[in-house]
Motif scaffolding. Structure first.
Motif, PDB file in Angstrom:
ATOM      1  N   ASP A  18     -77.669 -60.366  45.670  1.00 47.82           N
ATOM      2  CA  ASP A  18     -77.404 -59.238  46.404  1.00 47.82           C
ATOM      3  C   ASP A  18     -75.585 -59.044  45.897  1.00 47.82           C
ATOM      4  N   ASP A  19     -75.060 -58.273  46.781  1.00 51.29           N
ATOM      5  CA  ASP A  19     -73.574 -57.996  46.523  1.00 51.29           C
ATOM      6  C   ASP A  19     -72.986 -59.093  46.920  1.00 51.29           C
ATOM      7  N   ALA A  20     -73.018 -60.049  47.548  1.00 59.52           N
ATOM      8  CA  ALA A  20     -72.357 -61.505  48.080  1.00 59.52           C
ATOM      9  C   ALA A  20     -73.190 -62.728  48.149  1.00 59.52           C
ATOM     10  N   PHE A  21     -72.579 -63.558  47.826  1.00 63.88           N
ATOM     11  CA  PHE A  21     -73.092 -64.952  47.869  1.00 63.88           C
ATOM     12  C   PHE A  21     -72.184 -66.060  47.808  1.00 63.88           C
ATOM     13  N   PHE A  22     -72.491 -67.209  48.224  1.00 65.71           N
ATOM     14  CA  PHE A  22     -71.695 -68.261  48.340  1.00 65.71           C
ATOM     15  C   PHE A  22     -71.865 -69.249  47.144  1.00 65.71           C
ATOM     16  N   GLU A  74     -63.533 -64.092  46.546  1.00 64.21           N
ATOM     17  CA  GLU A  74     -62.673 -63.441  47.737  1.00 64.21           C
ATOM     18  C   GLU A  74     -62.313 -64.372  48.726  1.00 64.21           C
ATOM     19  N   ILE A  75     -63.090 -65.506  49.242  1.00 63.63           N
ATOM     20  CA  ILE A  75     -62.692 -66.192  50.121  1.00 63.63           C
ATOM     21  C   ILE A  75     -63.125 -67.718  49.527  1.00 63.63           C
ATOM     22  N   GLY A  76     -62.100 -68.573  49.664  1.00 64.01           N
ATOM     23  CA  GLY A  76     -62.354 -70.069  49.296  1.00 64.01           C
ATOM     24  C   GLY A  76     -61.426 -71.084  49.857  1.00 64.01           C
ATOM     25  N   VAL A  77     -62.156 -72.224  49.968  1.00 64.81           N
ATOM     26  CA  VAL A  77     -61.312 -73.508  50.325  1.00 64.81           C
ATOM     27  C   VAL A  77     -61.644 -74.532  49.302  1.00 64.81           C
ATOM     28  N   VAL A  78     -60.614 -75.185  49.236  1.00 59.26           N
ATOM     29  CA  VAL A  78     -60.187 -76.577  48.191  1.00 59.26           C
ATOM     30  C   VAL A  78     -59.572 -77.653  49.182  1.00 59.26           C
ATOM     31  N   ASN A  90     -65.457 -77.893  47.566  1.00 59.58           N
ATOM     32  CA  ASN A  90     -65.163 -76.321  47.334  1.00 59.58           C
ATOM     33  C   ASN A  90     -66.161 -75.498  47.805  1.00 59.58           C
ATOM     34  N   ILE A  91     -65.825 -74.332  48.486  1.00 60.65           N
ATOM     35  CA  ILE A  91     -66.629 -73.538  49.077  1.00 60.65           C
ATOM     36  C   ILE A  91     -66.236 -72.254  48.896  1.00 60.65           C
ATOM     37  N   ALA A  92     -66.793 -71.248  48.133  1.00 63.93           N
ATOM     38  CA  ALA A  92     -66.572 -69.862  47.946  1.00 63.93           C
ATOM     39  C   ALA A  92     -67.300 -68.767  48.336  1.00 63.93           C
ATOM     40  N   MET A 140     -68.702 -74.382  35.111  1.00 61.49           N
ATOM     41  CA  MET A 140     -69.581 -73.856  35.576  1.00 61.49           C
ATOM     42  C   MET A 140     -69.145 -72.985  36.872  1.00 61.49           C
ATOM     43  N   GLU A 141     -69.533 -71.765  37.498  1.00 58.33           N
ATOM     44  CA  GLU A 141     -68.813 -71.192  38.407  1.00 58.33           C
ATOM     45  C   GLU A 141     -68.693 -71.788  39.788  1.00 58.33           C
ATOM     46  N   TRP A 142     -69.401 -72.578  39.909  1.00 52.27           N
ATOM     47  CA  TRP A 142     -69.152 -73.631  41.449  1.00 52.27           C
ATOM     48  C   TRP A 142     -68.117 -74.458  41.128  1.00 52.27           C
ATOM     49  N   ASP A 143     -67.686 -74.752  39.835  1.00 51.30           N
ATOM     50  CA  ASP A 143     -66.313 -75.558  39.639  1.00 51.30           C
ATOM     51  C   ASP A 143     -65.351 -74.802  39.928  1.00 51.30           C
ATOM     52  N   THR A 144     -65.281 -73.483  39.852  1.00 49.33           N
ATOM     53  CA  THR A 144     -64.109 -72.779  39.680  1.00 49.33           C
ATOM     54  C   THR A 144     -63.936 -71.621  40.654  1.00 49.33           C
ATOM     55  N   ALA A 145     -64.852 -71.251  41.487  1.00 47.73           N
ATOM     56  CA  ALA A 145     -64.782 -70.032  42.342  1.00 47.73           C
ATOM     57  C   ALA A 145     -63.733 -70.265  43.548  1.00 47.73           C
ATOM     58  N   ALA A 146     -63.893 -71.426  44.154  1.00 43.53           N
ATOM     59  CA  ALA A 146     -63.145 -71.736  45.300  1.00 43.53           C
ATOM     60  C   ALA A 146     -61.483 -71.668  44.943  1.00 43.53           C
TER      61      ALA A 146
END
Length: 280
Positions: free
Chosen positions: A91-95, A126-130, A116-118, A224-230
């Motif tokens: 969709d338009d948004a995902f975690f 747009e939103i993330g925590v490390v 990491n969560i984004a 990978m994207e989960w490595d960098t997004a947050a």
């Protein structure tokens, strides 16, 4: 709804979501440290990368919390993706979730692994925590505001302050990957002149740029994207940017790539305000 009210509502929603991210990161970090202190076996995934009970248990805490709070937003998480569990439609948004970024650091008893969560909207983190539970360093970002957060010994937030990128001046401080250095990275570092080099693992590299402790993070190795997004979300909230080598902002939700697997990133350069690397 008037435009100003729409903006206010969006900001409020971002703050609420960020609060959930922070609570889940702290809970996952607590569990990661429990496993770290107790010791655990190290398994290998199909790509030969390491995985531990800390990865799996942290991911369960985060995904259970996200799916309870936001059941309508799909989740992409490293260990689920490794098992072939990926939403058919983002969709338009995902975690994007990396429950233990820096597993090699974790296994080798180093301290700079992170949780990491984004949230990605329209391809943008747009939103993330490390959260680095071993050292207590904690960073968060949402549109217009990035923060460093002070955490007590019992995993409670006791303070926070805003952070922003700095304008880089020679000699630049370059932050590099400890476990994944490459000849291309070393060659790039030479092109930016005399530079102080800080070696650190995991997504903390983005956060050091975001908090004005470094100027540039070049990555000429696989991520990978989960490595960098947050970390990327924190950096962008702090006024920085992550771009591919052709100068375009790094995007997320990459699927059906011709020359790589789903969610794999190209090489990139993350930076603050550095002349010659970005405007401003």
């Amino acid at each position: 709804m008037p435009k100003t009210n729409t903006i206010a509502a969006a900001a409020s929603d971002n703050e609420l979501m960020l609060g959930v991210f922070e609570r889940l990161a702290l809970a996952a970090g607590r569990e990661v440290m429990r496993v770290f202190d107790a010791g655990c076996a190290v398994d290998q995934k199909s790509d030969s990368s390491p995985v531990t009970a800390a990865d799996r248990q942290s991911e369960k805490i985060i995904l259970d919390g996200l799916r309870a709070a936001f059941p309508y937003i799909p989740c992409v998480a490293e260990e689920e993706a490794s098992a072939g569990i990926v939403p058919p439609d983002l969709d338009d948004a995902f975690f994007l979730v990396d429950p233990l970024d820096g597993t090699k650091e974790f296994v080798n008893r180093r301290t700079d692994f992170t949780v990491n969560i984004a949230l990605v909207r329209h391809g943008v983190p747009e939103i993330g925590v490390v959260f680095a539970p071993c050292t207590g360093r904690f960073f968060s970002g949402r549109p217009g505001r990035a923060e460093t957060i002070e955490v007590s010994g019992d995993y409670q937030i006791i303070g926070r302050r805003p952070i922003s990128v700095r304008t880089g001046v020679t000699p630049l401080t370059v932050v590099a990957s400890r476990s994944h250095n490459t000849p291309e990275t070393e060659a790039y570092i030479r092109t930016v002149g005399a530079a102080e080099i800080v070696s650190v693992g995991s997504s903390l590299k983005f956060c050091l740029v975001a908090s004005a402790e470094a100027d540039v993070y070049p990555r000429f190795g696989r991520t990978m994207e989960w490595d960098t997004a947050a970390g990327d979300a924190v950096l962008r909230a702090a006024g920085g940017i992550t771009c591919t080598l052709d100068g375009e902002p790094l995007t997320y939700g990459k699927r059906n790539q011709i020359d790589d697997e789903d969610f794999a990133n190209p090489h990139f350069i993350a930076s603050g305000k550095v002349a010659g690397l970005r405007d401003g």
